[in-house]
Design a protein around this motif. Structure first.
Motif, PDB file in Angstrom:
ATOM      1  N   PHE A 120       0.838  -1.200   0.000  1.00 16.83           N
ATOM      2  CA  PHE A 120       0.000   0.000   0.000  1.00 16.83           C
ATOM      3  C   PHE A 120       0.869   1.244   0.000  1.00 16.83           C
ATOM      4  O   PHE A 120       1.770   1.404   0.834  1.00 16.83           O
ATOM      5  N   GLY A 121       0.611   2.144  -0.952  1.00 15.04           N
ATOM      6  CA  GLY A 121       1.342   3.397  -1.036  1.00 15.04           C
ATOM      7  C   GLY A 121       0.562   4.528  -0.398  1.00 15.04           C
ATOM      8  O   GLY A 121      -0.616   4.738  -0.707  1.00 15.04           O
ATOM      9  N   PHE A 122       1.215   5.253   0.489  1.00 15.38           N
ATOM     10  CA  PHE A 122       0.585   6.357   1.225  1.00 15.38           C
ATOM     11  C   PHE A 122       1.215   7.638   0.728  1.00 15.38           C
ATOM     12  O   PHE A 122       2.367   7.963   1.049  1.00 15.38           O
ATOM     13  N   LEU A 123       0.477   8.387  -0.087  1.00 14.52           N
ATOM     14  CA  LEU A 123       1.015   9.539  -0.789  1.00 14.52           C
ATOM     15  C   LEU A 123       0.420  10.829  -0.248  1.00 14.52           C
ATOM     16  O   LEU A 123      -0.752  10.883   0.111  1.00 14.52           O
ATOM     17  N   GLY A 124       1.237  11.875  -0.235  1.00 21.65           N
ATOM     18  CA  GLY A 124       0.732  13.167   0.208  1.00 21.65           C
ATOM     19  C   GLY A 124       1.837  14.194   0.229  1.00 21.65           C
ATOM     20  O   GLY A 124       3.019  13.843   0.354  1.00 21.65           O
ATOM     21  N   PRO A 125       1.489  15.476   0.115  1.00 17.78           N
ATOM     22  CA  PRO A 125       2.507  16.533   0.171  1.00 17.78           C
ATOM     23  C   PRO A 125       3.069  16.671   1.582  1.00 17.78           C
ATOM     24  O   PRO A 125       2.541  16.102   2.542  1.00 17.78           O
ATOM     25  N   ALA A 180       1.076  16.852   5.206  1.00 16.63           N
ATOM     26  CA  ALA A 180      -0.265  16.277   5.051  1.00 16.63           C
ATOM     27  C   ALA A 180      -0.705  15.472   6.264  1.00 16.63           C
ATOM     28  O   ALA A 180      -1.896  15.253   6.469  1.00 16.63           O
ATOM     29  N   GLY A 181       0.250  15.011   7.069  1.00 17.39           N
ATOM     30  CA  GLY A 181      -0.072  14.186   8.226  1.00 17.39           C
ATOM     31  C   GLY A 181       0.346  12.737   8.068  1.00 17.39           C
ATOM     32  O   GLY A 181      -0.036  11.878   8.873  1.00 17.39           O
ATOM     33  N   VAL A 193      -4.203   8.783  -1.381  1.00 13.53           N
ATOM     34  CA  VAL A 193      -3.694  10.161  -1.410  1.00 13.53           C
ATOM     35  C   VAL A 193      -4.216  10.869  -0.173  1.00 13.53           C
ATOM     36  O   VAL A 193      -5.427  10.952   0.048  1.00 13.53           O
ATOM     37  N   PHE A 194      -3.286  11.357   0.624  1.00 10.85           N
ATOM     38  CA  PHE A 194      -3.593  11.953   1.924  1.00 10.85           C
ATOM     39  C   PHE A 194      -3.269  13.437   1.870  1.00 10.85           C
ATOM     40  O   PHE A 194      -2.172  13.832   1.447  1.00 10.85           O
ATOM     41  N   HIS A 195      -4.231  14.264   2.289  1.00  8.86           N
ATOM     42  CA  HIS A 195      -4.016  15.712   2.224  1.00  8.86           C
ATOM     43  C   HIS A 195      -4.784  16.391   3.342  1.00  8.86           C
ATOM     44  O   HIS A 195      -5.965  16.112   3.559  1.00  8.86           O
ATOM     45  N   ARG A 196      -4.078  17.268   4.073  1.00  5.01           N
ATOM     46  CA  ARG A 196      -4.670  18.014   5.189  1.00  5.01           C
ATOM     47  C   ARG A 196      -5.358  17.070   6.176  1.00  5.01           C
ATOM     48  O   ARG A 196      -6.454  17.341   6.662  1.00  5.01           O
ATOM     49  N   GLY A 197      -4.697  15.943   6.447  1.00  9.20           N
ATOM     50  CA  GLY A 197      -5.187  15.017   7.459  1.00  9.20           C
ATOM     51  C   GLY A 197      -6.287  14.089   7.016  1.00  9.20           C
ATOM     52  O   GLY A 197      -6.806  13.312   7.827  1.00  9.20           O
ATOM     53  N   LYS A 198      -6.649  14.132   5.723  1.00 10.21           N
ATOM     54  CA  LYS A 198      -7.756  13.304   5.249  1.00 10.21           C
ATOM     55  C   LYS A 198      -7.347  12.490   4.023  1.00 10.21           C
ATOM     56  O   LYS A 198      -6.526  12.930   3.216  1.00 10.21           O
TER      57      LYS A 198
END
Length: 253
Positions: A31-36, A39-40, A207-212
């Motif tokens: 599982f890939g957990f992506l985010g800027p 992002a948290g 894709v994870f962004h701003r905690g979501k």
């Protein structure tokens, strides 16, 4: 294998780094957990490995609750942080022997053979008797990987593991992760900024962004559903549109 239910982390001042994350990663999935940045992602991983206590919600690994059954859960977790700490005055072999003691692995020939196998697998066979203080960034990353795999975890968490690795080592890492999933049924939770790696090897990405969690699916599903050709384009569209939406909402309030 890895489960989060309403997982939330709020810091002082009301900053919500992770907002009610619900997610499941089964055995054998990469599982890939992506985010800027910001992002948290790291906060999420630290809760999933038991290093941070959630404000609310729960997390389980291999059926064990990270809060109520912390010891049992952590025995089944391998974790490589974005900046792993290694004891520089130990040799690579001494460090792995120390890690084996922490996990209660029996001393003797089988332990020594497993250490030799990991050093060979990670292209460190000729470096095992050198002090870690002399290692390059890439060699330290490999040593951290060896220490995370030594006790044969059921779930492996990696936070930006390709930093400092050359292309050959990245290829080796990708092969190792795929083999762990296929041959041993390990659930791999990979946080990375290298979208090409995620697109190539991950079964699913979030894709994870701003905690979501703003998107979830296989790389093929996400690119197909969005009509965008590359995972990078999907990632930028999701995170930039979310940022613009948040800015508009702020200006209107």
């Amino acid at each position: 294998m890895i489960e989060a239910a309403g997982l939330t982390k709020t810091y002082d001042g009301g900053v919500r780094a992770v907002d009610a994350l619900t997610l499941s990663v089964p055995a054998g999935e990469l599982f890939g957990f992506l985010g800027p940045n910001g992002a948290g992602k790291t906060t999420t991983i630290k809760m999933l490995v038991g290093l941070l206590t959630p404000t609310s919600g729960s997390a389980r690994v291999a059926g064990y609750d990270l809060q109520a059954q912390s010891r049992e859960a952590k025995q089944r977790i391998g974790y490589i942080p974005d900046n792993p700490f290694l004891y520089e005055k130990l040799t690579g072999r001494e460090f792995l022997d120390f890690i084996a003691d922490l996990y209660g692995m029996p001393a003797g020939r089988p332990r020594a053979q497993e250490i030799d196998r990991l050093l060979e697998m990670l292209d460190l066979a000729g470096k095992g008797d050198q002090l870690i203080g002399s290692f390059s960034r890439g060699m330290r990353q490999k040593m951290a990987m060896a220490s995370a795999l030594l006790h044969e975890p059921k779930a492996l968490f990696l936070d930006e593991p390709t930093v400092g690795l050359d292309p050959s080592s990245i290829r080796r890492l990708k092969d190792i992760l795929r083999n762990l999933c296929r041959e041993r049924g390990v659930a791999v939770f990979l946080s990375t900024h290298t979208l090409e790696v995620a697109a190539e090897i991950c079964d699913r990405v979030g894709v994870f962004h701003r905690g979501k969690l703003v998107a979830l699916g296989s790389p093929a599903e996400l690119t197909h559903d969005s009509a965008l050709g590359r995972l990078e384009d999907v990632f930028l569209a999701l995170t930039e549109s979310a940022a613009v939406g948040a800015l508009i909402e702020t200006e209107l309030s």
